[in-house]
Design a protein around this motif. Structure first.
Motif, PDB file in Angstrom:
ATOM      1  N   ARG A 195     -46.319  59.035  47.592  1.00  0.00           N
ATOM      2  CA  ARG A 195     -47.026  59.227  46.317  1.00  0.00           C
ATOM      3  C   ARG A 195     -47.910  58.031  46.001  1.00  0.00           C
ATOM      4  O   ARG A 195     -49.040  58.177  45.533  1.00  0.00           O
ATOM      5  CB  ARG A 195     -46.032  59.450  45.170  1.00  0.00           C
ATOM      6  N   MET A 196     -47.405  56.830  46.270  1.00  0.00           N
ATOM      7  CA  MET A 196     -48.175  55.621  46.021  1.00  0.00           C
ATOM      8  C   MET A 196     -49.455  55.629  46.858  1.00  0.00           C
ATOM      9  O   MET A 196     -50.546  55.356  46.341  1.00  0.00           O
ATOM     10  CB  MET A 196     -47.358  54.378  46.347  1.00  0.00           C
ATOM     11  N   GLN A 222     -37.911  49.326  41.001  1.00  0.00           N
ATOM     12  CA  GLN A 222     -38.703  50.433  41.528  1.00  0.00           C
ATOM     13  C   GLN A 222     -39.224  51.290  40.380  1.00  0.00           C
ATOM     14  O   GLN A 222     -38.650  51.329  39.305  1.00  0.00           O
ATOM     15  CB  GLN A 222     -37.869  51.257  42.507  1.00  0.00           C
ATOM     16  N   ARG A 223     -40.328  51.955  40.620  1.00  0.00           N
ATOM     17  CA  ARG A 223     -40.999  52.836  39.659  1.00  0.00           C
ATOM     18  C   ARG A 223     -41.587  52.071  38.467  1.00  0.00           C
ATOM     19  O   ARG A 223     -41.698  52.608  37.379  1.00  0.00           O
ATOM     20  CB  ARG A 223     -40.082  53.974  39.213  1.00  0.00           C
ATOM     21  N   CYS A 224     -41.939  50.808  38.702  1.00  0.00           N
ATOM     22  CA  CYS A 224     -42.620  50.001  37.677  1.00  0.00           C
ATOM     23  C   CYS A 224     -44.069  49.715  38.072  1.00  0.00           C
ATOM     24  O   CYS A 224     -44.766  49.010  37.355  1.00  0.00           O
ATOM     25  CB  CYS A 224     -41.899  48.662  37.489  1.00  0.00           C
ATOM     26  N   GLY A 225     -44.512  50.213  39.211  1.00  0.00           N
ATOM     27  CA  GLY A 225     -45.882  49.987  39.662  1.00  0.00           C
ATOM     28  C   GLY A 225     -46.072  48.784  40.563  1.00  0.00           C
ATOM     29  O   GLY A 225     -47.196  48.464  40.933  1.00  0.00           O
ATOM     30  N   PRO A 270     -41.599  58.391  47.236  1.00  0.00           N
ATOM     31  CA  PRO A 270     -42.255  57.398  46.364  1.00  0.00           C
ATOM     32  C   PRO A 270     -43.382  56.638  47.080  1.00  0.00           C
ATOM     33  O   PRO A 270     -44.452  56.434  46.509  1.00  0.00           O
ATOM     34  CB  PRO A 270     -41.112  56.466  45.955  1.00  0.00           C
ATOM     35  N   THR A 275     -47.456  49.753  44.108  1.00  0.00           N
ATOM     36  CA  THR A 275     -48.865  50.140  43.994  1.00  0.00           C
ATOM     37  C   THR A 275     -49.757  48.912  43.816  1.00  0.00           C
ATOM     38  O   THR A 275     -50.803  48.794  44.461  1.00  0.00           O
ATOM     39  CB  THR A 275     -49.056  51.111  42.810  1.00  0.00           C
ATOM     40  N   SER A 286     -33.029  51.710  50.295  1.00  0.00           N
ATOM     41  CA  SER A 286     -34.310  51.008  50.169  1.00  0.00           C
ATOM     42  C   SER A 286     -34.660  50.285  51.464  1.00  0.00           C
ATOM     43  O   SER A 286     -35.818  50.291  51.887  1.00  0.00           O
ATOM     44  CB  SER A 286     -34.270  50.016  49.006  1.00  0.00           C
TER      45      SER A 286
END
Length: 178
Positions: A145-146, A108-111, A142, A114, A41
């Motif tokens: 993609r964001m 991570q991957r919780c928005g 990731p 973004t 990270s």
């Protein structure tokens, strides 16, 4: 505020995420956030294998003259009161602000990235930036993609530059897109 439901081994836990501006007085929380991030990270955030910068350098990024930092802190659950993500909008001197993000591995991957990106792109014109730029490693799917998601939603109108392992995204901000 953002409501997030986290699936934990003991079941689902609803928490709220509060976004707020940060400064030098938040250094301990920012250092704690860095300590809870994996080397991968940190490599993605700082686009190098060197890990996190020194505490003194991180402190300089929190100074108002460097730009603006947003922290995402948790209300409720096991991480109550902790910063779990940060987004930064740095002054670059060319009318464009550089955006960068760090999200704790467990979050991570919780928005959160973004949401931080959305808030910083809305804030950028008020801070005198006509655009934003982000430098992302090409393997950091990731983050890419964001940025593509924000473009699809109309929050960004990006142009992309590729230089070996580095992808640079530039976008004007502040004007409605259609």
């Amino acid at each position: 505020m953002l409501d997030i439901e986290r699936q934990l081994s003991s079941g689902a836990t609803a928490v709220e995420i509060v976004f707020r501006g940060a400064d030098e007085t938040d250094l301990a929380q920012v250092l704690d956030l860095h300590a809870r991030c994996s080397p991968e990270s940190l490599r993605r955030r700082y686009t190098s294998g060197a890990g996190a910068p020194s505490p003194a350098r991180i402190a300089r990024t929190l100074a108002p003259e460097a730009g603006h930092t947003l922290l995402a802190t948790v209300v409720g659950g096991a991480d109550d009161g902790r910063a779990v993500a940060m987004g930064q909008l740095f002054h670059t001197g060319d009318g464009c602000g550089e955006i960068a993000f760090l999200v704790a591995d467990a979050w991570q991957r919780c928005g959160l990235g973004t949401e931080l990106a959305r808030r910083l792109t809305v804030l950028a014109p008020a801070l005198g930036h006509g655009g934003v730029v982000a430098h992302v490693l090409s393997l950091n799917q990731p983050a890419l993609r964001m940025l593509r998601r924000l473009a699809a939603d109309g929050a960004l109108d990006p142009s992309w530059e590729y230089d070996g392992p580095l992808v640079t995204m530039r976008s004007a901000v502040g004007a409605p897109r259609g």
